[in-house]
Design a protein around this motif. Structure first.
Motif, PDB file in Angstrom:
ATOM      1  N   VAL A  88     101.746  16.107  36.272  1.00 27.73           N
ATOM      2  CA  VAL A  88     102.568  15.770  34.696  1.00 27.73           C
ATOM      3  C   VAL A  88     103.320  14.598  35.467  1.00 27.73           C
ATOM      4  O   VAL A  88     104.145  14.103  36.312  1.00 27.73           O
ATOM      5  N   THR A 131     101.776  17.099  25.700  1.00 28.10           N
ATOM      6  CA  THR A 131     103.029  16.808  26.775  1.00 28.10           C
ATOM      7  C   THR A 131     103.945  18.240  27.682  1.00 28.10           C
ATOM      8  O   THR A 131     103.789  19.149  27.111  1.00 28.10           O
ATOM      9  N   VAL A 132     105.130  17.645  27.760  1.00 36.32           N
ATOM     10  CA  VAL A 132     106.481  18.258  28.613  1.00 36.32           C
ATOM     11  C   VAL A 132     106.966  19.573  27.432  1.00 36.32           C
ATOM     12  O   VAL A 132     107.280  20.812  27.098  1.00 36.32           O
ATOM     13  N   GLN A 134     107.202  23.354  26.434  1.00 35.91           N
ATOM     14  CA  GLN A 134     108.407  23.582  25.322  1.00 35.91           C
ATOM     15  C   GLN A 134     107.554  24.875  24.296  1.00 35.91           C
ATOM     16  O   GLN A 134     108.598  25.863  24.031  1.00 35.91           O
ATOM     17  N   VAL A 183     103.205  23.142  33.114  1.00 39.39           N
ATOM     18  CA  VAL A 183     103.863  21.781  33.081  1.00 39.39           C
ATOM     19  C   VAL A 183     104.906  22.044  33.706  1.00 39.39           C
ATOM     20  O   VAL A 183     105.651  20.776  34.422  1.00 39.39           O
ATOM     21  N   LEU A 184     106.106  23.300  32.606  1.00 35.71           N
ATOM     22  CA  LEU A 184     107.464  23.314  33.218  1.00 35.71           C
ATOM     23  C   LEU A 184     107.872  22.945  35.051  1.00 35.71           C
ATOM     24  O   LEU A 184     108.382  22.590  35.300  1.00 35.71           O
ATOM     25  N   ILE A 238     107.295  19.918  36.460  1.00 29.80           N
ATOM     26  CA  ILE A 238     107.812  18.885  35.852  1.00 29.80           C
ATOM     27  C   ILE A 238     109.828  19.324  36.293  1.00 29.80           C
ATOM     28  O   ILE A 238     110.352  18.360  36.924  1.00 29.80           O
ATOM     29  N   HIS A 287     116.037  22.271  30.396  1.00 29.92           N
ATOM     30  CA  HIS A 287     115.311  22.457  31.709  1.00 29.92           C
ATOM     31  C   HIS A 287     116.776  22.841  32.688  1.00 29.92           C
ATOM     32  O   HIS A 287     116.516  23.314  33.991  1.00 29.92           O
TER      33      HIS A 287
END
Length: 699
Positions: A352, A374-375, A379, A425-426, A429, A463
């Protein structure tokens, strides 16, 4: 009075307007628009006009506009600055190429040396002339060959160069030759951007001084054009307010000063966020804070100790691996934000960032042509961002596009479900950001368990709790307007200028002559600072001055900043300075050699002025638990443990002081979304900031 703060990010431009009427009543309005990458001034002015309409005021009623910009930084990162020429002392043409003969990574065979592979000034455009100044008193050994300077300028004009920098050896002791050469070049090239190294940073060390001046010239023409465009567009929109530009040192400057020395703007954008973070911390009675500003493109990390900003020491002030000797707030930026692209690399690894989808085309869910996950898309897939509340409903997002992007580019290639891929992904990151936070705290002797983590920027509160868990922070703070915190920070800044001069003296043995020389330098620097503040319209009774010296052990390679005692510099002041240096050295490195001689190298006078500060109204007292008056609806939401639970949404603008929202919950507002996971509770503070802690530990 009406004041506006505008902070431009890689994806969004954030705005805040404060209006104070004749009765002292204050109103605050916020707004967010997409950044215009081609010319940031377009988005800035559009946002200002739209914000005025929201506040029901006319653009012509604005009294002051404060602006944080990434223009200068982007020029360096993208390497699209001016074609620059340099005139330097004969025999020193290759200083910018040789540097300090030190590789950034000594044992790496692959690491690129940026000042050699991509120099700011090409060798063919570095011309030498006869002149020589000698230490220690700056006497002239060889007079400046003015005819050679003129010939060099004519050659640069013939080549069509946009900027020229003058850098002579030992000009920090005597800059007569530099100023005369600059005068000649301005006559030959009246439309070019010209600067002398002593006008940019008047300090010892020719490589660092030349590099800083070269950077100033490299970014100068484009930055000046941007500021001129901004001024013109604001005037066309009817905004006749005075404009101030955020600087890297946490102060603001005039457009004219920023145009002359744009090198001071290299951390303009992130600096406003740290200022806003400190101001928010004061409202929450928290003085030890780790700030992380997570936008669409990057995450900017800084540490506030006991309510004080951390200014980088000279050895650390660099941009794109090039030394830049200008004061900067200690901020570490990494490529991690809502727009960071997730992908499977050629080796099959799940990665990522740091590449971002930016504002155009943006995440896949924007529907602007972006197809990479993407991030933000992760979400959305996990149910943490609701389409009807994204930017207050001002930007339409399509969850189906997010799901498609993650399935196509991540889930199917990796053989996992869409939900697992989104959680991955989360996780990646967040790990990237937590490691960066640790390198800025734990690695420097700071224990995060004693600090609050303040997460802001549009993506910060999404986050915040996860990062707080990972670094074991005391608690997590979500500011009242997370997505606008950097813009709000602009309204609590002050004019701030630093003037420097190298003057070497051994503190423990300084005699009468050395003390007189130090006092003379401080007096001259303070006069220059006073003149700049006066040019800004600040009367003498509102001017403040602070003195700082950069000191080192004799023979040491780099210095540390040490505050200078007030009053005339005496033998007693010198001894106190040595004691202060030992204390700073012990803080930085864990030890100090108090039997060693300390040398003062560079003197600084910081001129500033108190300014009006942003004041928000106190909230009405609520004291409620999960208040039904603020509840909107419930929707399935997946948290970091992989569990999907029905989760209530709360309207942040309807929360009151001392209200407590117990997770799982999602708190929505126009410029950001705050996640409160199961087992956590968010307590509303007096101005509307949220302090999030584990249930039973809140308060």
């Amino acid at each position: 009075m009406i004041r506006v703060g505008v902070d431009v990010g890689g994806t969004f431009t954030d705005l805040v307007l404060e209006q104070v009427d004749t009765g002292g009543r204050r109103r605050v309005f916020t707004h967010k628009v997409s950044s215009t990458i081609g010319d940031q001034s377009v988005g800035v002015v559009r946002g200002v006009v739209e914000l005025c309409a929201i506040a029901d005021v006319q653009p012509g009623q604005i009294d002051a506009l404060f602006h944080g910009t990434t223009v200068a930084t982007n020029i360096v990162i993208e390497r699209n600055g001016a074609e620059v020429g340099m005139i330097t002392t004969k025999g020193f043409r290759d200083i910018l190429h040789m540097g300090r003969h030190k590789r950034p990574h000594n044992f790496s065979l692959q690491f690129d040396v940026p000042w050699q592979s991509a120099p700011l000034i090409k060798r063919r455009n570095r011309i030498v002339v006869d002149e020589r100044i000698l230490p220690p008193d700056g006497r002239i050994e060889t007079r400046l060959a003015e005819d050679q300077v003129e010939q060099a300028a004519e050659l640069f004009a013939e080549r069509g160069l946009e900027a020229v920098v003058i850098g002579f050896l030992f000009s920090f002791l005597n800059n007569d030759h530099e100023l005369r050469a600059a005068e000649i070049v301005r006559r030959v090239m009246p439309g070019a951007f010209i600067c002398a190294s002593s006008e940019v940073v008047n300090t010892i060390r020719e490589y660092e001084r030349f590099s800083t001046a070269a950077m100033n010239a490299y970014i100068g023409p484009r930055t000046k054009r941007y500021l001129d465009n901004l001024k013109a567009r604001l005037r066309e929109a009817g905004v006749n307010a005075y404009v101030r530009i955020m600087q890297s040192n946490g102060g603001v400057s005039t457009i004219e000063q920023a145009s002359r020395n744009p090198v001071g703007l290299l951390l303009s954008g992130p600096a406003g966020g740290v200022i806003g973070g400190r101001w928010t911390g004061e409202a929450c009675d928290q003085r030890d804070i780790i700030t992380i500003d997570i936008g669409g493109t990057s995450a900017d990390i800084s540490v506030i100790r006991d309510g004080a900003l951390t200014i980088k020491n000279p050895r650390d002030t660099e941009v794109a691996h090039l030394p830049v000797l200008v004061p900067m707030i200690d901020i570490d930026a990494i490529g991690a934000g809502g727009g960071s692209i997730a992908y499977v690399d050629s080796g099959g690894a799940f990665r990522v960032g740091p590449k971002s989808a930016g504002a155009e085309p943006g995440p896949a869910c924007y529907g602007k042509g972006g197809t990479q996950p993407t991030v933000t898309d992760a979400q959305v897939v996990l149910g943490r961002l609701d389409p009807e509340h994204f930017l207050g409903g001002g930007l339409a997002i399509d969850p189906a596009l997010s799901e498609q992007a993650i399935r196509t580019h991540l889930a199917e290639p990796l053989g996992m479900s869409v939900k697992e891929a989104a959680l991955g992904v989360l996780k990646i990151i967040n790990n990237n950001m937590s490691l960066a936070i640790a390198s800025n705290s734990v690695a420097r002797g700071i224990d995060p368990r004693n600090y609050s983590l303040m997460a802001f920027g549009g993506a910060g509160p999404l986050h915040g709790v996860a990062l707080g868990q990972m670094i074991a922070a005391k608690n997590v703070i979500s500011p009242l307007h997370p997505g606008i915190t950097a813009a709000m920070g602009l309204l609590v800044t002050e004019p701030r200028y630093e003037f420097t001069q190298s003057s070497l003296a051994i503190l423990q043995s300084a005699g009468k002559a050395e003390l007189e020389a130090v006092n003379a330098v401080f007096d001259r620097l303070q006069a220059e600072a006073a003149a700049q503040l006066a040019a800004d319209g600040i009367p003498p009774d509102r001017q403040r001055f602070e003195r700082v010296a950069e000191c080192r052990y004799v023979g040491q390679g780099f210095e540390l900043r040490v505050a200078v005692p007030h009053g005339p510099f005496t033998a007693g002041s010198a001894q106190e300075m040595a004691r202060r240096f030992f204390a700073v050295h012990r803080t930085e490195y864990g030890h100090a050699f108090e039997d060693q001689a300390v040398q003062m190298v560079t003197l600084r006078v910081i001129g500033s002025s108190s300014s009006d500060t942003l004041a928000l109204p106190l909230l009405e007292k609520g004291g409620r638990r999960n208040p039904s008056e603020a509840a909107l609806y419930a929707r399935p939401t997946t948290f970091d443990d992989g569990e999907t639970v029905q989760t209530a949404r709360f309207d942040r603008m309807k929360l009151r002081a001392q209200d407590v929202v117990v997770g799982p919950a999602v708190i929505v507002q126009q410029n950001s979304t705050t996640i409160v996971p199961p087992g956590y509770a968010a307590t509303v503070i007096k101005l509307g900031d949220l302090v999030i802690a584990r249930v039973g530990q809140e308060g």
